[in-house]
Scaffold this motif. Structure first.
Motif, PDB file in Angstrom:
ATOM      1  N   ASP A  27       5.578   8.230   6.880  1.00  0.00           N
ATOM      2  CA  ASP A  27       6.545   8.908   7.746  1.00  0.00           C
ATOM      3  C   ASP A  27       5.974   9.223   9.127  1.00  0.00           C
ATOM      4  O   ASP A  27       6.645   9.045  10.142  1.00  0.00           O
ATOM      5  N   GLU A  28       4.735   9.693   9.168  1.00  0.00           N
ATOM      6  CA  GLU A  28       4.098  10.031  10.444  1.00  0.00           C
ATOM      7  C   GLU A  28       3.925   8.791  11.329  1.00  0.00           C
ATOM      8  O   GLU A  28       4.201   8.825  12.518  1.00  0.00           O
ATOM      9  N   GLU A  29       3.493   7.686  10.730  1.00  0.00           N
ATOM     10  CA  GLU A  29       3.320   6.443  11.492  1.00  0.00           C
ATOM     11  C   GLU A  29       4.656   5.924  12.020  1.00  0.00           C
ATOM     12  O   GLU A  29       4.724   5.396  13.125  1.00  0.00           O
ATOM     13  N   ILE A  30       5.717   6.095  11.254  1.00  0.00           N
ATOM     14  CA  ILE A  30       7.053   5.685  11.709  1.00  0.00           C
ATOM     15  C   ILE A  30       7.477   6.536  12.903  1.00  0.00           C
ATOM     16  O   ILE A  30       7.987   6.016  13.897  1.00  0.00           O
ATOM     17  N   PHE A  73      15.152   3.346   5.100  1.00  0.00           N
ATOM     18  CA  PHE A  73      14.516   2.648   6.209  1.00  0.00           C
ATOM     19  C   PHE A  73      13.024   2.563   5.930  1.00  0.00           C
ATOM     20  O   PHE A  73      12.434   3.514   5.417  1.00  0.00           O
ATOM     21  N   ALA A  74      12.432   1.437   6.240  1.00  0.00           N
ATOM     22  CA  ALA A  74      10.976   1.283   6.116  1.00  0.00           C
ATOM     23  C   ALA A  74      10.482   0.454   7.295  1.00  0.00           C
ATOM     24  O   ALA A  74      11.241  -0.321   7.893  1.00  0.00           O
ATOM     25  N   ASN A 134       8.003   5.023  16.771  1.00  0.00           N
ATOM     26  CA  ASN A 134       9.343   5.088  17.362  1.00  0.00           C
ATOM     27  C   ASN A 134       9.498   6.254  18.339  1.00  0.00           C
ATOM     28  O   ASN A 134      10.622   6.614  18.695  1.00  0.00           O
ATOM     29  N   ASN A 135       8.372   6.839  18.744  1.00  0.00           N
ATOM     30  CA  ASN A 135       8.389   7.955  19.708  1.00  0.00           C
ATOM     31  C   ASN A 135       9.344   9.080  19.292  1.00  0.00           C
ATOM     32  O   ASN A 135      10.093   9.596  20.119  1.00  0.00           O
ATOM     33  N   LEU A 136       9.309   9.436  18.029  1.00  0.00           N
ATOM     34  CA  LEU A 136      10.188  10.505  17.521  1.00  0.00           C
ATOM     35  C   LEU A 136       9.455  11.833  17.447  1.00  0.00           C
ATOM     36  O   LEU A 136       8.326  11.941  17.227  1.00  0.00           O
ATOM     37  N   ASP A 180       0.817  -1.220   0.000  1.00  0.00           N
ATOM     38  CA  ASP A 180       0.000   0.000   0.000  1.00  0.00           C
ATOM     39  C   ASP A 180       0.848   1.266   0.000  1.00  0.00           C
ATOM     40  O   ASP A 180       0.322   2.367  -0.024  1.00  0.00           O
ATOM     41  N   TRP A 181       2.168   1.119   0.029  1.00  0.00           N
ATOM     42  CA  TRP A 181       3.099   2.247   0.007  1.00  0.00           C
ATOM     43  C   TRP A 181       2.824   3.270   1.101  1.00  0.00           C
ATOM     44  O   TRP A 181       3.068   4.457   0.931  1.00  0.00           O
ATOM     45  N   GLY A 182       2.258   2.805   2.202  1.00  0.00           N
ATOM     46  CA  GLY A 182       2.029   3.693   3.335  1.00  0.00           C
ATOM     47  C   GLY A 182       0.794   4.557   3.214  1.00  0.00           C
ATOM     48  O   GLY A 182       0.616   5.486   3.989  1.00  0.00           O
ATOM     49  N   THR A 183      -0.055   4.262   2.236  1.00  0.00           N
ATOM     50  CA  THR A 183      -1.288   5.029   2.067  1.00  0.00           C
ATOM     51  C   THR A 183      -2.472   4.070   2.199  1.00  0.00           C
ATOM     52  O   THR A 183      -3.040   3.629   1.202  1.00  0.00           O
ATOM     53  N   ASP A 184      -2.838   3.785   3.434  1.00  0.00           N
ATOM     54  CA  ASP A 184      -3.860   2.782   3.736  1.00  0.00           C
ATOM     55  C   ASP A 184      -5.131   2.918   2.899  1.00  0.00           C
ATOM     56  O   ASP A 184      -5.611   1.949   2.339  1.00  0.00           O
TER      57      ASP A 184
END
Length: 185
Positions: free
Chosen positions: A176-179, A148-149, A183-185, A70-74
């Motif tokens: 990016d937002e979900e990552i 990184f993914a 990871n608490n970034l 899904d390339w990160g787009t649910d």
């Protein structure tokens, strides 16, 4: 005292009822099947990390293969990447192997496995993190030396002739937002 036992018995009966409810098509996974499926996941990961195309591809059944990312787009199906031919997965892996070195994959352990009632198909979920680096002296667009993914895998395994392999792989990538959140970034 007797009233308390009746109440406890009633609560336990209710709990047992709710535990018993659910998907009746699923059965418990035997330790033998669990170990075999984990062995395929290990072979899949090691083949990719060592860039050994034959080991990597041996984790799949070629007949009936399907890959969906899904390339990160649910919610957006328009950008999904779909392979219905095992040769496309092979070509994709070879392309990654030729471009990157030091590929590392981290998979959550233990995976979640649910089996169909006849014991010939299993859905296997796990979380992944993957990173790869370009060769020394090279860089990616923007000057980056690696990528990184992260996301969730849903593998559909089939058992054929007493052997488990992957027939479908659904890559539910994080954006990016979900990552950052994961990871608490």
């Amino acid at each position: 005292m007797f009233e308390k036992l009746v109440k406890i018995s009633g609560v336990l009966t209710l709990i047992a009822f709710f535990i018993g409810c659910g998907d009746v098509d699923k059965i418990p996974v035997s330790s033998e099947d669990y170990l075999a499926i984990n062995s395929v996941l290990k072979r899949w990961r090691e083949g990719y990390e060592t860039e050994d195309i034959e080991t990597y591809m041996s984790a799949y059944w070629s007949q009936g293969f399907r890959y969906v990312s899904d390339w990160g787009t649910d919610g957006d199906k328009t950008d999904d990447l779909i392979f219905d031919d095992i040769r496309d997965e092979r070509d994709s892996a070879i392309h990654v192997f030729s471009r990157f070195q030091d590929i590392e994959i981290e998979l959550s352990i233990p995976p979640e496995i649910s089996m169909n009632k006849d014991g010939t198909q299993a859905e296997v979920r796990n979380h992944y993190r993957i990173q790869g680096f370009v060769a020394d002296g090279e860089s990616l667009e923007g000057g980056f030396i690696g990528w990184f993914a992260e996301g969730d895998n849903l593998f559909v395994f089939e058992k054929r002739d007493d052997e488990w392999r992957i027939t479908e792989w659904h890559d539910e990538s994080f954006n990016d937002e979900e990552i950052r959140i994961a990871n608490n970034l």
